[in-house]
Design a protein around this motif. Structure first.
Motif, short mmCIF file in Angstrom:
data_model
loop_
_atom_site.label_atom_id
_atom_site.label_comp_id
_atom_site.label_asym_id
_atom_site.label_seq_id
_atom_site.Cartn_x
_atom_site.Cartn_y
_atom_site.Cartn_z
N ILE A 192 0.86 -1.19 0.00
CA ILE A 192 0.00 0.00 0.00
C ILE A 192 0.89 1.24 0.00
O ILE A 192 1.74 1.40 0.89
CB ILE A 192 -0.92 0.03 1.23
N LYS A 193 0.69 2.10 -0.98
CA LYS A 193 1.50 3.30 -1.10
C LYS A 193 0.65 4.55 -0.88
O LYS A 193 -0.42 4.70 -1.47
CB LYS A 193 2.14 3.35 -2.48
N GLY A 194 1.12 5.40 0.02
CA GLY A 194 0.42 6.65 0.30
C GLY A 194 1.37 7.83 0.22
O GLY A 194 2.35 7.80 -0.53
N ILE A 195 1.10 8.86 1.01
CA ILE A 195 1.98 10.03 1.13
C ILE A 195 2.25 10.22 2.61
O ILE A 195 1.32 10.40 3.41
CB ILE A 195 1.35 11.29 0.52
N GLY A 196 3.51 10.14 3.00
CA GLY A 196 3.87 10.24 4.40
C GLY A 196 3.87 11.67 4.90
O GLY A 196 3.79 12.63 4.12
N GLY A 197 3.96 11.80 6.21
CA GLY A 197 4.03 13.13 6.80
C GLY A 197 3.99 13.09 8.31
O GLY A 197 4.11 12.03 8.93
N HIS A 198 3.79 14.25 8.91
CA HIS A 198 3.78 14.38 10.37
C HIS A 198 2.50 13.79 10.94
O HIS A 198 1.40 14.02 10.41
CB HIS A 198 3.89 15.86 10.75
N GLY A 199 2.65 13.07 12.05
CA GLY A 199 1.49 12.46 12.68
C GLY A 199 0.48 13.47 13.20
O GLY A 199 -0.69 13.13 13.40
N ALA A 200 0.92 14.71 13.40
CA ALA A 200 0.02 15.75 13.88
C ALA A 200 -0.81 16.36 12.76
O ALA A 200 -1.76 17.11 13.02
CB ALA A 200 0.83 16.85 14.58
N HIS A 201 -0.47 16.06 11.51
CA HIS A 201 -1.16 16.65 10.36
C HIS A 201 -1.56 15.58 9.34
O HIS A 201 -1.10 15.57 8.20
CB HIS A 201 -0.25 17.69 9.69
N PRO A 202 -2.45 14.66 9.73
CA PRO A 202 -2.84 13.59 8.82
C PRO A 202 -3.55 14.09 7.56
O PRO A 202 -3.59 13.39 6.55
CB PRO A 202 -3.79 12.74 9.68
N ASP A 203 -4.10 15.32 7.66
CA ASP A 203 -4.80 15.86 6.50
C ASP A 203 -3.89 16.15 5.33
O ASP A 203 -4.34 16.30 4.19
CB ASP A 203 -5.55 17.14 6.90
N THR A 204 -2.60 16.23 5.60
CA THR A 204 -1.62 16.51 4.53
C THR A 204 -1.03 15.22 3.96
O THR A 204 -0.14 15.28 3.12
CB THR A 204 -0.49 17.40 5.05
N THR A 205 -1.53 14.09 4.44
CA THR A 205 -0.97 12.80 4.02
C THR A 205 -2.05 11.92 3.39
O THR A 205 -3.24 12.25 3.41
CB THR A 205 -0.39 12.04 5.23
#
Length: 393
Positions: A192-205
């Motif tokens: 499964i491939k997504g877009i990673g990022g900060h755990g505090a900002h899931p809306d950007t991932t």
């Protein structure tokens, strides 16, 4: 009428069987690494003037020529498992991390003993006997390669026999099953491939952990809601890997598991539905996916006529009361299935359990062992079955 006492002959070589099995047990080899094992078998065949050819890398195909045109084959697997042997006995594995935890050392020994008995009476055999020593049963299955390399030809094999030791059946008994004996399997891996990022900002991932979790839950609905509850099937998720820290949403999650089915149409259906569910959920949650489903072992089928011959032959050795008719097939897989799809076959379970001796531990476990009194029983049944099959040809 048969006047050959195969059990008596097998008992006469019991000490040889025990020594042979213990030697294999102390020196286990993994799939396609069975060099030492193969060398011992070939030395044995040469000593008894039995012709053979190398096959499937470390496998062997040998032939005892009798006086008839028909040919029956006997198969034994040779490989061990990558497991530490924790038994406390004189014949525990000498190789750290490798162990005969599934009884293939016994299978090989029984075939060698059967070979010895049948070769000594080859002038009384109304046909030929092929001896198939198969490598890599625990991994990719040497049976498939042996078939591709014409193990069932030249001469043409009319039927084939296989056995497996069973720690749930008491020594002195065997288990038989008509129809489907073992499941088919399809290992799979889903990335499964997504877009990673900060755990505090899931809306950007695009969170692959959330996507993977949804997939795991929904895949179980295939078995519980889409297949008949009377037909066994299993879909197991074995691993979920992804992420490096608690506060980081990763870019990728990998799921792996296995499908086990008893019917070819169910096998095809579950594979198709797995793909549909994975793709559907992933795309609906904005991710991407890669799906790899392996075409592994097929179902193992027993031929009704061969089962009848086995029952009759085994009753001469252990008596009818010691033949157990198994009600349910095993969800485990077995590479003998490849042979069963090509020729009329019979595959049965040889009891090796003995509670008084403490032999109760499960196969594929670090304490697995067998009651070695089962070795001559296996040899006698195999020999009797071959003799009876060829006699009635």
């Amino acid at each position: 009428m048969n006047n050959i006492d195969f059990y008596k002959k097998a008992i006469e070589i019991k000490s040889q069987l025990v020594n042979c099995r213990r030697d294999f047990h102390m020196n286990p080899e993994l799939g396609y690494e069975e060099i030492r094992t193969s060398q011992i078998i070939k030395k044995f065949l040469k000593h008894n003037n039995i012709e053979y050819i190398d096959m499937a890398k470390t496998g062997i195909c040998a032939l005892i020529k009798g006086n008839g045109k028909r040919t029956i084959a006997i198969r034994a697997d040779m490989d061990a498992l990558p497991l530490k042997d924790n038994k406390k006995c004189d014949y525990a594995s000498n190789i750290l991390g490798k162990m005969h935890a599934c009884g293939h050392d016994a299978h090989t020994t029984i075939l060698m003993g059967t070979t010895l008995l049948l070769n000594n009476i080859k002038d009384k055999l109304n046909g030929n006997v092929k001896l198939l020593f198969e490598p890599a049963e625990e991994t990719t299955g040497g049976a498939k390669v042996m078939i591709e390399e014409n193990a069932l030809e030249n001469p043409y094999v009319d039927a084939i026999i296989g056995l497996h030791v069973d720690e749930n059946i008491k020594c002195g008994k065997i288990g038989i099953k008509k129809g489907v004996v073992n499941a088919a399997s399809n290992p799979f891996t889903v990335t499964i491939k997504g877009i990673g990022g900060h755990g505090a900002h899931p809306d950007t991932t695009i969170d692959p952990v959330f996507i993977a979790s949804s997939i795991v839950v929904n895949l179980q609905s295939i078995i519980s809601r889409e297949l008949p509850p009377t037909d066994p099937a299993v879909l197991t998720i074995g691993t979920i890997n992804g992420g490096t820290a608690q506060n980081i949403i990763p870019e990728e999650v990998i799921i792996s598991g296995i499908i086990r089915t008893m019917k070819s149409n169910h096998r095809e259906y579950v594979i198709r539905r797995l793909k549909e569910i994975v793709i559907g959920i992933t795309e609906s949650l904005r991710g991407k996916c890669d799906i790899n489903i392996e075409e592994s072992y097929p179902c193992l089928y027993n031929d009704d006529k061969m089962i009848d011959i086995l029952s009759n032959s085994a009753s001469k050795i252990i008596g009818k009361d010691n033949i157990i008719e198994l009600e349910k097939p095993s969800m485990g897989v077995e590479s003998f299935a490849y042979f069963s799809l090509k020729r009329p076959s019979v595959f049965y379970y040889l009891g090796v359990r003995n509670e008084e001796k403490g032999i109760v531990n499960p196969a594929h476990g670090s304490l697995f062992d067998i009651d070695e009194d089962s070795l001559p029983i296996g040899v006698a049944i195999q020999s009797q079955l071959v003799y009876d099959f060829l006699k009635d040809s």
